[in-house]
Enzyme design. Structure first.
Site, PDB file in Angstrom:
ATOM      1  NE  ARG A  33       8.712 -24.121  27.118  1.00 50.46           N
ATOM      2  CZ  ARG A  33       8.551 -24.802  28.417  1.00 50.46           C
ATOM      3  NH1 ARG A  33       9.319 -24.202  29.272  1.00 50.46           N
ATOM      4  NH2 ARG A  33       8.116 -25.807  28.577  1.00 50.46           N
ATOM      5  CD  GLU A 177       7.325 -30.267  38.821  1.00 47.02           C
ATOM      6  OE1 GLU A 177       8.390 -29.872  39.067  1.00 47.02           O
ATOM      7  OE2 GLU A 177       6.583 -30.178  37.758  1.00 47.02           O
ATOM      8  CE  LYS A 219       6.465 -26.930  39.513  1.00 43.00           C
ATOM      9  NZ  LYS A 219       7.420 -25.762  39.402  1.00 43.00           N
ATOM     10  CB  SER A 261       1.289 -23.546  34.643  1.00 44.28           C
ATOM     11  OG  SER A 261       2.410 -23.441  33.745  1.00 44.28           O
ATOM     12  N   GLY A 262       1.762 -26.848  34.000  1.00 42.18           N
ATOM     13  CA  GLY A 262       1.565 -28.162  32.880  1.00 42.18           C
ATOM     14  C   GLY A 262       1.061 -27.938  31.378  1.00 42.18           C
ATOM     15  N   GLY A 263       0.831 -26.545  30.949  1.00 40.98           N
ATOM     16  CA  GLY A 263       0.653 -26.290  29.589  1.00 40.98           C
ATOM     17  C   GLY A 263      -0.798 -25.743  29.543  1.00 40.98           C
ATOM     18  NE  ARG A 294       4.942 -25.551  30.151  1.00 41.02           N
ATOM     19  CZ  ARG A 294       4.406 -27.001  29.877  1.00 41.02           C
ATOM     20  NH1 ARG A 294       3.987 -27.176  28.708  1.00 41.02           N
ATOM     21  NH2 ARG A 294       4.299 -27.707  30.949  1.00 41.02           N
TER      22      ARG A 294
HETATM   23  P1  13P Z   1       4.859 -25.410  34.043  1.00 42.52           P
HETATM   24  O1  13P Z   1       4.182 -24.583  34.898  1.00 42.52           O
HETATM   25  O2  13P Z   1       5.338 -24.911  32.701  1.00 42.52           O
HETATM   26  O3  13P Z   1       4.282 -26.864  33.862  1.00 42.52           O
HETATM   27  O4  13P Z   1       6.532 -25.670  34.505  1.00 42.52           O
HETATM   28  C1  13P Z   1       6.528 -25.931  35.912  1.00 42.52           C
HETATM   29  C2  13P Z   1       7.749 -26.850  36.244  1.00 42.52           C
HETATM   30  O5  13P Z   1       8.472 -26.546  37.031  1.00 42.52           O
HETATM   31  C3  13P Z   1       7.717 -28.132  35.396  1.00 42.52           C
HETATM   32  O6  13P Z   1       8.611 -28.749  36.049  1.00 42.52           O
END
Ligand code: 13P
Length: 342
Positions: A33, A177, A219, A261-263, A294
């Protein structure tokens, strides 16, 4: 031994209007990043960046917790105050990423399994002593031609459950998660089907390992469909599919669900969360909130750019995303809030 503390911590993590900042990027992810923005990829830069995030005035209003990486939990501000102390003084619970990342899954060339179980009990004890009160482990499921395989789902669910049980033994609330990636061109229906299967497998394994559902936080990814799908689902469609899937899989004893948020873009991640809370207010057994990486950090990082002079402006960006997502966790967000300057 930690029974009362685990129950209290799990509830606090998903308290009304509060969510979790995922700032637990590993060396590789953090550097990737930074590189994109031309920020030097040094330990000092990663420290300075996290200091900027954690010293943002007022974050305790919107964040119940922050997930840290091993390097970060050992770091301190420029003037020597440990980050764990900075967070606790702001009313924010420190958490720790415990997984060692996703590695190739044997016999399945296009799938991965998350590693990190060896020695985990001792690592949990060390992080507890350092002040962590919750933890995270991310499993990654890919949708593609003939995948996910049942082997991949079961292997990852089993590891998640063993991690979660060890956490509860050692006084850390596990964030469980299971991420179904947005990569690909699959439909929303296919995403629903896979997410449902994965979540069922995860809760079955959690049950078998004796994990207490009221002392954990789920999550999940949202049910969005692939990011390259020819039709993209609308905000309410995603919100509805995500909640309907969770209603089928997630026990009512779980106090809260904090999405990744996953992108997704910052604003879309906020709008999806808001739609779920607005549509289902008072009708769900669990709190629905955010645990974004993110979608909380992007604006702040690209404002900071590695420069001390940009710290106040970057902190305002983080504060704005935190505030808007807090509103979304209450179903009170409106896109007009994006027009207000950070
Ligand atoms: P993102 O919200 O960027 O997907 O990251 C959350 C996270 O903790 C991924 O393991």
């Amino acid at each position: 031994m930690y029974d009362q503390e685990l129950t209290t911590t799990a509830k606090a993590m998903v308290a009304e209007g509060k969510g979790i900042l995922a700032a637990d990027e590993s060396y590789g992810t953090a550097n990737k990043r930074f590189q994109k923005l031309g920020i030097p990829t040094t330990e000092e830069m990663r420290r300075a960046y996290r200091e900027m995030l954690f010293t943002t005035p007022g974050i305790g209003e919107f964040f119940s917790g922050v997930i840290l990486f091993d390097e970060t939990i050992r770091q301190a501000t420029q003037d020597g105050k440990p980050f764990t102390k900075v967070l606790m003084e702001a009313g924010v619970i420190p958490g720790i990423k415990l997984d060692a990342g996703a590695k190739p899954l044997a016999k399945s060339p296009n799938e991965v399994v998350t590693e990190g179980l060896d020695g985990l009990r001792d690592r949990i004890a060390e992080y507890y002593r350092m002040g962590a009160r919750f933890a995270k482990w991310r499993a990654v499921i890919t949708i593609g031609d003939g995948i996910p395989s049942r082997r991949c789902i079961e292997t990852n669910a089993h590891a998640l459950a063993r991690y979660a049980a060890l956490c509860q033994d050692g006084g850390l609330v596990p964030i469980v998660e299971p991420e179904v990636l947005m990569d690909g061109d699959h439909t929303l229906e296919r995403c629903f089907e896979v997410t449902e299967e994965v979540q069922h497998a995860v809760f079955e394994q959690l049950y078998r390992q004796g994990v207490e559902f009221h002392q954990m936080v789920l999550k999940p990814s949202m049910v969005t469909g692939g990011e390259n799908a020819s039709t993209q689902a609308g905000i309410e469609e995603v919100a509805n599919a995500t909640v309907q899937c969770l209603l089928r899989t997630t026990p009512a004893a779980v106090p809260g669900i904090a999405f990744l948020s996953g992108g997704q873009s910052d604003e879309l991640a906020t709008a999806h969360l808001n739609a779920m809370n607005a549509m289902y207010k008072g009708k769900l057994p669990w709190a629905l909130t955010f645990s974004y990486g993110r979608a909380l950090q992007q604006a702040a990082m690209s404002t900071w750019m590695g420069q001390d002079a940009n710290v106040p402006a970057a902190q305002k960006e983080l504060y704005k995303r935190a505030k808007n997502n807090s509103a979304a966790a209450l179903g009170q967000y409106s896109p007009a809030m994006e027009k207000v300057a950070a």
